[in-house]
Design an enzyme around this catalytic site. Structure first.
Site, PDB file in Angstrom:
ATOM      1  N   GLU A 136      -2.393   8.400   1.820  1.00 25.38           N
ATOM      2  CA  GLU A 136      -1.509   7.244   2.011  1.00 25.38           C
ATOM      3  C   GLU A 136      -0.571   7.068   0.826  1.00 25.38           C
ATOM      4  OE1 GLU A 136      -1.800   2.401   2.725  1.00 25.38           O
ATOM      5  OE2 GLU A 136      -3.492   3.475   1.844  1.00 25.38           O
ATOM      6  N   ASP A 171       1.310   3.229   6.209  1.00 22.05           N
ATOM      7  CA  ASP A 171       1.214   1.785   6.017  1.00 22.05           C
ATOM      8  C   ASP A 171       2.627   1.202   6.024  1.00 22.05           C
ATOM      9  OD1 ASP A 171       1.211  -0.774   4.568  1.00 22.05           O
ATOM     10  OD2 ASP A 171      -0.900  -0.345   4.155  1.00 22.05           O
ATOM     11  N   GLN A 197      -0.976   1.236   9.603  1.00 26.24           N
ATOM     12  CA  GLN A 197      -1.386  -0.103   9.191  1.00 26.24           C
ATOM     13  C   GLN A 197      -0.172  -1.018   9.159  1.00 26.24           C
ATOM     14  OE1 GLN A 197      -3.324   0.848   5.455  1.00 26.24           O
ATOM     15  NE2 GLN A 197      -5.344   0.880   6.416  1.00 26.24           N
ATOM     16  N   GLU A 236      -4.105  -4.646   7.857  1.00 22.92           N
ATOM     17  CA  GLU A 236      -4.406  -4.693   6.434  1.00 22.92           C
ATOM     18  C   GLU A 236      -3.401  -5.634   5.781  1.00 22.92           C
ATOM     19  OE1 GLU A 236      -5.723  -1.466   3.105  1.00 22.92           O
ATOM     20  OE2 GLU A 236      -3.627  -1.405   3.699  1.00 22.92           O
TER      21      GLU A 236
END
Length: 252
Positions: A136, A171, A197, A236
């Site tokens: 990530e 993300d 996310q 998240e």
């Protein structure tokens, strides 16, 4: 209720006032479709966690390796042996709880040889399990000294290793903050994405809907589906008192 979108509760961020096991129960009570962990599971009573997950009927999408003070250590050359032990532990827990993937955090470093160390550690993770291994990019604003800061850097590492089980953890907060235009970025790398996310930008709170939001998730998630992403969306974010209205509106 639409099944177009399914959502995973990230226990590293949601219900911060509750013990880890109770966060799993809270995810079930709130109607989430799955859970995902930071590194809490490595410190939990695994038998109890398995029982709670079974009762809640919640799959585990993934978990992080041990994070520690440096947010992992897989790219820190002098800590390669430690990184491998962390991977072994995370994989063992993932196997017990039925997690589908493990996120191998790079760590905070700018040391010479960091990329070579990270690549070697990722290859080790792929060699010792059949799980999806995730990497990530974390934006500089959130963690300025984290090794893996940019999407293009992550894609270069994916290309270097060239393994079908090595995937991006995309993300939206980090990508939007670092690069902007998450939809265009996702389209460029959708075949490499293992999980997405979501959170609002810039606050990293509940996902926002509507034209005044920097990321209007009603538009963004629809575009992600059109681009070919068929997986769940990991929640998240830092919760406020706004609750889950955003999720319920998206599902209607």
């Amino acid at each position: 209720m639409s099944d177009q979108y399914q959502f995973s509760a990230n226990t590293g961020f949601l219900w911060p006032d509750r013990p880890f096991i109770d966060r799993v129960r809270a995810a079930a009570a709130a109607g989430f479709d799955a859970v995902e962990f930071h590194d809490e599971a490595q410190s939990a009573d695994t038998a109890e966690l398995v029982d709670v997950l079974s009762s809640a009927r919640l799959p585990v999408l993934g978990l992080n390796v041990r994070m520690g003070a440096t947010a992992g250590c897989a790219a820190i050359p002098e800590r390669v042996d430690e990184a491998r032990r962390d991977i072994d532990q995370a994989i063992a827990v993932a196997d017990r709880v039925g997690a589908r993937g493990v996120h191998v955090l790079a760590g905070k470093t700018d040391a010479p040889g960091a990329e070579a160390a990270y690549i070697a550690t990722l290859r080790y993770a792929l060699s010792v399990s059949d799980l999806t291994i995730l990497i990530e990019p974390i934006c500089r604003q959130a963690m300025p000294d984290y090794f893996l800061g940019r999407l293009d850097q992550a894609q270069r590492i994916l290309g270097e290793i060239d393994h079908p089980r090595l995937k991006l953890l995309f993300d939206c907060y980090h990508v939007q903050t670092e690069h902007g235009d998450v939809v265009a970025r996702l389209k460029q790398c959708v075949d490499d994405v293992g999980h997405i996310q979501i959170a609002s930008v810039p606050g990293r709170n509940e996902p926002e809907l509507g034209p005044v939001a920097e990321l209007d998730y009603a538009t963004v998630l629809a575009a992600f589906r059109d681009a070919g992403y068929a997986g769940m969306f990991g929640c998240e974010y830092r919760p406020t008192d706004a609750g889950l209205r955003w999720r319920n509106e998206l599902r209607e």
